[in-house]
Design a protein around this motif. Structure first.
Motif, PDB file in Angstrom:
ATOM      1  N   PHE A  74       0.839  -1.189   0.000  1.00  4.69           N
ATOM      2  CA  PHE A  74       0.000   0.000   0.000  1.00  4.69           C
ATOM      3  C   PHE A  74       0.876   1.242   0.000  1.00  4.69           C
ATOM      4  N   ALA A  75       0.428   2.271  -0.700  1.00 10.07           N
ATOM      5  CA  ALA A  75       1.162   3.534  -0.751  1.00 10.07           C
ATOM      6  C   ALA A  75       0.165   4.673  -0.900  1.00 10.07           C
ATOM      7  N   CYS A  76       0.573   5.855  -0.492  1.00 12.07           N
ATOM      8  CA  CYS A  76      -0.240   7.050  -0.684  1.00 12.07           C
ATOM      9  C   CYS A  76       0.300   7.780  -1.909  1.00 12.07           C
ATOM     10  N   THR A  77      -0.562   8.012  -2.868  1.00 18.12           N
ATOM     11  CA  THR A  77      -0.201   8.579  -4.164  1.00 18.12           C
ATOM     12  C   THR A  77      -0.867   9.941  -4.320  1.00 18.12           C
ATOM     13  N   LEU A  78      -0.160  10.879  -4.949  1.00 16.14           N
ATOM     14  CA  LEU A  78      -0.726  12.213  -5.196  1.00 16.14           C
ATOM     15  C   LEU A  78      -2.045  12.128  -5.949  1.00 16.14           C
ATOM     16  N   CYS A  79      -3.003  12.955  -5.560  1.00 20.69           N
ATOM     17  CA  CYS A  79      -4.219  13.088  -6.350  1.00 20.69           C
ATOM     18  C   CYS A  79      -3.807  13.504  -7.762  1.00 20.69           C
ATOM     19  N   THR A  80      -4.447  12.937  -8.762  1.00 16.84           N
ATOM     20  CA  THR A  80      -4.110  13.243 -10.151  1.00 16.84           C
ATOM     21  C   THR A  80      -4.656  14.613 -10.546  1.00 16.84           C
ATOM     22  N   PRO A  81      -4.124  15.216 -11.615  1.00 19.64           N
ATOM     23  CA  PRO A  81      -4.663  16.498 -12.070  1.00 19.64           C
ATOM     24  C   PRO A  81      -6.181  16.409 -12.278  1.00 19.64           C
ATOM     25  N   GLY A  82      -6.879  17.457 -11.873  1.00 17.15           N
ATOM     26  CA  GLY A  82      -8.335  17.486 -11.980  1.00 17.15           C
ATOM     27  C   GLY A  82      -9.031  16.944 -10.747  1.00 17.15           C
ATOM     28  N   LYS A  83      -8.243  16.596  -9.711  1.00 17.43           N
ATOM     29  CA  LYS A  83      -8.811  16.065  -8.470  1.00 17.43           C
ATOM     30  C   LYS A  83      -8.142  16.744  -7.284  1.00 17.43           C
ATOM     31  N   TYR A  84      -8.773  16.636  -6.113  1.00 25.57           N
ATOM     32  CA  TYR A  84      -8.218  17.189  -4.873  1.00 25.57           C
ATOM     33  C   TYR A  84      -8.733  16.370  -3.700  1.00 25.57           C
ATOM     34  N   ASN A  99     -15.501  22.351 -15.707  1.00 26.63           N
ATOM     35  CA  ASN A  99     -14.773  23.474 -16.324  1.00 26.63           C
ATOM     36  C   ASN A  99     -13.590  23.949 -15.493  1.00 26.63           C
ATOM     37  N   THR A 100     -13.097  23.096 -14.562  1.00 27.66           N
ATOM     38  CA  THR A 100     -11.931  23.458 -13.757  1.00 27.66           C
ATOM     39  C   THR A 100     -10.888  22.345 -13.818  1.00 27.66           C
ATOM     40  N   MET A 101      -9.679  22.679 -13.379  1.00 29.48           N
ATOM     41  CA  MET A 101      -8.562  21.737 -13.371  1.00 29.48           C
ATOM     42  C   MET A 101      -7.671  22.077 -12.183  1.00 29.48           C
ATOM     43  N   SER A 102      -7.037  21.060 -11.613  1.00 30.13           N
ATOM     44  CA  SER A 102      -6.036  21.275 -10.572  1.00 30.13           C
ATOM     45  C   SER A 102      -4.747  20.595 -11.002  1.00 30.13           C
ATOM     46  N   SER A 103      -3.651  20.978 -10.377  1.00 32.19           N
ATOM     47  CA  SER A 103      -2.410  20.254 -10.607  1.00 32.19           C
ATOM     48  C   SER A 103      -2.407  19.035  -9.680  1.00 32.19           C
ATOM     49  N   SER A 104      -1.417  18.177  -9.794  1.00 34.73           N
ATOM     50  CA  SER A 104      -1.316  16.989  -8.940  1.00 34.73           C
ATOM     51  C   SER A 104      -1.250  17.390  -7.471  1.00 34.73           C
ATOM     52  N   GLY A 105      -1.901  16.619  -6.630  1.00 34.24           N
ATOM     53  CA  GLY A 105      -1.797  16.827  -5.195  1.00 34.24           C
ATOM     54  C   GLY A 105      -2.619  17.958  -4.628  1.00 34.24           C
ATOM     55  N   GLY A 106      -3.695  18.347  -5.299  1.00 35.26           N
ATOM     56  CA  GLY A 106      -4.555  19.413  -4.797  1.00 35.26           C
ATOM     57  C   GLY A 106      -5.090  19.079  -3.416  1.00 35.26           C
ATOM     58  N   THR A 107      -4.982  20.034  -2.475  1.00 35.26           N
ATOM     59  CA  THR A 107      -5.402  19.769  -1.099  1.00 35.26           C
ATOM     60  C   THR A 107      -6.704  20.454  -0.705  1.00 35.26           C
ATOM     61  N   ASP A 108      -7.304  21.222  -1.577  1.00 38.46           N
ATOM     62  CA  ASP A 108      -8.633  21.753  -1.297  1.00 38.46           C
ATOM     63  C   ASP A 108      -9.268  22.250  -2.586  1.00 38.46           C
ATOM     64  N   LEU A 109     -10.531  22.616  -2.480  1.00 44.30           N
ATOM     65  CA  LEU A 109     -11.297  23.025  -3.651  1.00 44.30           C
ATOM     66  C   LEU A 109     -10.655  24.210  -4.369  1.00 44.30           C
ATOM     67  N   VAL A 135      -5.240  30.966 -20.363  1.00 41.86           N
ATOM     68  CA  VAL A 135      -4.550  30.408 -19.206  1.00 41.86           C
ATOM     69  C   VAL A 135      -5.540  29.830 -18.211  1.00 41.86           C
ATOM     70  N   ILE A 136      -5.069  28.917 -17.376  1.00 40.99           N
ATOM     71  CA  ILE A 136      -5.873  28.364 -16.288  1.00 40.99           C
ATOM     72  C   ILE A 136      -5.868  29.375 -15.142  1.00 40.99           C
ATOM     73  N   GLY A 137      -7.010  29.551 -14.489  1.00 38.61           N
ATOM     74  CA  GLY A 137      -7.090  30.464 -13.357  1.00 38.61           C
ATOM     75  C   GLY A 137      -8.399  31.216 -13.357  1.00 38.61           C
ATOM     76  N   SER A 138      -8.534  32.126 -12.404  1.00 36.33           N
ATOM     77  CA  SER A 138      -9.789  32.860 -12.253  1.00 36.33           C
ATOM     78  C   SER A 138      -9.785  34.189 -13.001  1.00 36.33           C
ATOM     79  N   GLY A 139      -8.763  34.430 -13.798  1.00 32.33           N
ATOM     80  CA  GLY A 139      -8.675  35.689 -14.539  1.00 32.33           C
ATOM     81  C   GLY A 139      -9.856  35.891 -15.472  1.00 32.33           C
ATOM     82  N   SER A 140     -10.008  37.124 -15.891  1.00 26.59           N
ATOM     83  CA  SER A 140     -11.128  37.457 -16.773  1.00 26.59           C
ATOM     84  C   SER A 140     -10.776  37.138 -18.221  1.00 26.59           C
TER      85      SER A 140
END
Length: 181
Positions: A74-84, A99-109, A135-140
């Motif tokens: 058993f091992a603990c693996t980073l959450c994959t992109p798009g997950k947290y 319509n959102t994406m996260s990098s690996s290892g996201g720790t919150d929403l 770009v990814i992010g909350s920019g306009s």
């Protein structure tokens, strides 16, 4: 280990007991040191068993059969992109909202950011017609009429696709594909 019992660690003078710190455990009697949980795992203070070690936030439990050892590893693996995952535990990671994406290892929403072509802060919406976002992010979103001479080649292509004028009898959906009507 437990404070004040044979399960705890005694200091150098053998006078006081110290509880095992978070991320460690002790499952035997005596003055032996606490054992450390595996990488990317944690445990509560005063844990008394290896099973108290759980995956940290941003990680999920995976297992694979080791043919040489003849048991599951058993091992603990980073959450994959798009997950947290915002809590410690062995449960799976959660999907980012649409319509959102996260990098690996996201720790919150908040690790889930609007995809290119989408804008917003909590919910992400497609850029309005005549606007784009590369770009990814909350920019306009940027108006297509604004000249941006310093975009790299990839973003220039994305801008050109998003700001492309449709031929009569077609429209452009959010995936940037032309649809004939």
């Amino acid at each position: 280990g437990l404070v004040g019992s044979e399960m705890c660690i005694r200091d150098r003078n053998w006078k006081a007991c110290t509880p095992c710190a978070a991320g460690t455990y002790k499952q035997s009697l005596g003055s032996a040191q606490c054992s450390t949980c595996s990488v990317n795992q944690t445990s509560p203070v005063m844990s008394t068993a290896r099973t108290a070690c759980i995956c940290k936030a941003g990680f999920f439990l995976t297992s694979s059969f080791d043919p040489w050892l003849q048991y599951d590893v058993f091992a603990c693996t980073l959450c994959t992109p798009g997950k947290y995952k915002n809590v410690s535990g062995n449960q799976p990671c959660s999907n980012c909202p649409i319509n959102t994406m996260s990098s690996s290892g996201g720790t919150d929403l908040s690790a889930c950011q609007c995809n290119a072509g989408f804008t917003g802060s909590v919910s992400c919406f497609a850029c309005a017609a005549g606007t784009y976002k590369t770009v990814i992010g909350s920019g306009s979103c940027t108006d297509c009429s604004v000249d941006e001479p310093f975009l790299d080649a990839t973003r220039q292509v994305q801008r050109a696709q998003a700001c492309q004028q449709c031929r009569p009898g077609t429209y452009q959906n959010t995936s940037l594909s032309l649809i004939h009507i």
